[in-house]
Design a protein around this motif. Sequence first.
Motif, PDB file in Angstrom:
ATOM      1  N   THR A 511      56.772  38.252  52.320  1.00 17.08           N
ATOM      2  CA  THR A 511      56.235  39.058  51.223  1.00 17.08           C
ATOM      3  C   THR A 511      54.814  39.501  51.568  1.00 17.08           C
ATOM      4  O   THR A 511      54.198  39.012  52.517  1.00 17.08           O
ATOM      5  N   ASP A 512      54.305  40.439  50.778  1.00  9.99           N
ATOM      6  CA  ASP A 512      52.900  40.832  50.931  1.00  9.99           C
ATOM      7  C   ASP A 512      52.072  40.340  49.744  1.00  9.99           C
ATOM      8  O   ASP A 512      51.053  40.930  49.384  1.00  9.99           O
ATOM      9  N   LEU A 513      52.522  39.248  49.129  1.00 11.88           N
ATOM     10  CA  LEU A 513      51.762  38.615  48.053  1.00 11.88           C
ATOM     11  C   LEU A 513      50.730  37.685  48.702  1.00 11.88           C
ATOM     12  O   LEU A 513      50.968  36.486  48.897  1.00 11.88           O
ATOM     13  N   TYR A 514      49.598  38.272  49.057  1.00 19.23           N
ATOM     14  CA  TYR A 514      48.570  37.535  49.782  1.00 19.23           C
ATOM     15  C   TYR A 514      47.701  36.735  48.814  1.00 19.23           C
ATOM     16  O   TYR A 514      47.797  36.852  47.593  1.00 19.23           O
ATOM     17  N   GLU A 515      46.826  35.945  49.372  1.00 25.66           N
ATOM     18  CA  GLU A 515      46.012  35.010  48.603  1.00 25.66           C
ATOM     19  C   GLU A 515      45.148  35.706  47.562  1.00 25.66           C
ATOM     20  O   GLU A 515      44.965  35.197  46.453  1.00 25.66           O
ATOM     21  N   HIS A 516      44.617  36.896  47.898  1.00 23.88           N
ATOM     22  CA  HIS A 516      43.705  37.557  46.956  1.00 23.88           C
ATOM     23  C   HIS A 516      44.415  38.071  45.705  1.00 23.88           C
ATOM     24  O   HIS A 516      43.764  38.463  44.733  1.00 23.88           O
ATOM     25  N   LYS A 517      45.761  38.079  45.730  1.00 25.66           N
ATOM     26  CA  LYS A 517      46.494  38.542  44.552  1.00 25.66           C
ATOM     27  C   LYS A 517      46.727  37.428  43.527  1.00 25.66           C
ATOM     28  O   LYS A 517      47.274  37.683  42.447  1.00 25.66           O
ATOM     29  N   PHE A 518      46.319  36.201  43.878  1.00 26.46           N
ATOM     30  CA  PHE A 518      46.433  35.074  42.950  1.00 26.46           C
ATOM     31  C   PHE A 518      45.030  34.723  42.465  1.00 26.46           C
ATOM     32  O   PHE A 518      44.215  34.167  43.219  1.00 26.46           O
TER      33      PHE A 518
END
Length: 692
Positions: A511-518
């Motif tokens: 996925t491209d749900l990287y750390e900065h999106k949390f």
Amino acid sequence: DGYRNTNQVSDDYRYQDGNYDAPNDGYYRGGDEPAQEEDAQSDVTEGHDEDDEVYEGEYQGIPHPDDIKEKQKKRAPAVDDEYRDRADLMAERMEDEEQLAHQYENIIEECGHGRFQWTLFFVLGLALMADGVEVFVVGFVLPSAEKDMCLSSSNKGMLGLIVYLGMMVGAVLLGGLADKLGRKQCLIISLAINAAFAFLSSFVQGYGFFLFCRLISGLGIGGTLPIVFAYFSEFLSREKRGEHLSWLCMFWMIGGIYASAMAWSIIPHYGWGFSMGTKYHFHSWRVFVLVCALPCIASLVALKFMPESPRFLLEIGKHDEAWMILKQVHDTNMRAKGEPERVFTVSYIKTPKQVDEFIEIQSSTGTWYQRWLVRITTTLKQVWDNVLYCLTAQYRMNTLMLAVVWFTMALSYYGLIVWFPDMIRYFQDEAYESRVKIFDEEEVSHFTFNFTLENQIHRNGEYRNDKFIGMKFKEVRFEDSLFEDCYFEDVRSSETFFENCTIISTVFYNTDLYEHKFINCRLINSTFMKEKEGCHIDFEEDNDFLIYLVSFLGSLSVLPGNIISALLMDKIGRIKMIGGSMLISAVCCFFLFFGNSESAMIGWQCLFCGASIAAWNALDVITVELYPTDKRATAFGILNGLCKFGAILGNSIFSSFVGITKVIPILLASSALVGGGLLALRLPETREQVLM
């Protein structure tokens, strides 16, 4: 008595009926020859053909004493120039230039306006079209390039301004060189630099190298505008100059239309690219960059068949080359008019006094790089002297007033040109946000999400044993939600964030749900495996057809203004054209207060562009006419460089107020236009003067 002085020898020869009679004094004179018949020619003195032309290197007989004295008089000033004051030489040169200006005007009128000028018109028009394309290229590719090269907001801003920075430097540098090296040569250099680096920029992958290529590409194309107008104006007579220079400005509009149409037809076709492994991607926006280099390449090839400006050649003392080119212009136009028998009657053209000395460095002097270093530094010094000359007492006031007019025009025009699309996008975002769907306290379990979630806000939700597979999140926010024993696979997202969420025993795979999106989330026993690498273009989001349409209509809207300015330029004059156009444009700015929708903004943009184009055309014409030939491209380059500096400021200032207030951009643009327009009315009218 074996030596006799020249005058005595000359007196002994008496010129009668085309023959010299030698005295009978006992001196040997090559033998006695019988009298020739009337139609016969001596083998010794033969040197004339049917047109009475003299062959170089053949014996022409003994010169007459008067001819010798005349030649000595002609040589005398060249020797004495070393001891004359430079001010005297400059005064003599100014007098020569004034005589040349009036004579050259008469010669151009004799050559007529016809096929040659129209051919040059289209060749230089392609160069001007390339300049117009360059302004739009980065704006069109930016949405795709930012994803392709992982650009941050600051990187996007720098990429948008770097082209103007290159144009600013190129206008001053190449415009100055055109007054020393020639219009044609410098225009070829300018177009070659632009074509080479524009072509290269379409293939490079890294942001830094792409930025560098666009900078050098902008530097090359920046020199075209001052050179093109100086070049074309020197083939036009006084009666034709204002009108046809205005027609030439239409190619800048055509460049904008071309760029908009190509972006619209190429960038959305994602299959027009290719990939080499996982690192090299050639997407459709790169194809668009290649296509945008075509006008520049076409102009570069066609320019090879065009001559140098004869006015420039006369300025540097190359009389014979200038005469041959003017004869070519005359003969080309006369043949096109069906009058090939018309003879070019000019036999001699006044050339100004040559003050600057050019010392040729011999090949034996120093190393090759030392010789080139001396040549380059000498040329740059001459360019700098030309820059300073534009600020001398004779031209200072005109230069300063023109600088203010150019700057205010650029600040308002380029600022609003960027502000219009940004405002339209802002209205789109507002409308998009107004349609957002909000889900509160939803509970979902054992469900598989394999479709797109778009423009949604999920608050206080609970998701247990759910699967998110092969899907896309677009403008989705999860707030204060719980994810437990969930599985995310092959998920793509844009503008999607998780805020204050608790994520327990959840797997994220490819996925491209990287750390900065949390944001402020608690991740407990959660695993991220094989994250997507690099940046991925979200085609549906980034390719906004409305932006292409806005640019297309904005470019097309200047067509009526171009036609009106071309037809009226020589009738009402340059000054009234500039002042009237800028004041009308200022009035159009006030109507922007009523632009509260996309359609209204598009309409006011078209009206503003159509009203302001006449001022741009008149500025180009008056800048060409106010300066002498040896300073013309330099002065135009300085003012155009200042124009690009105004464009950089306008882009930066106006874009910062998008979504905050409309008052400051509108008041700034209108006040700049009013001030510049009123100041322009104090400039001297150049409609009736010849090119100096």
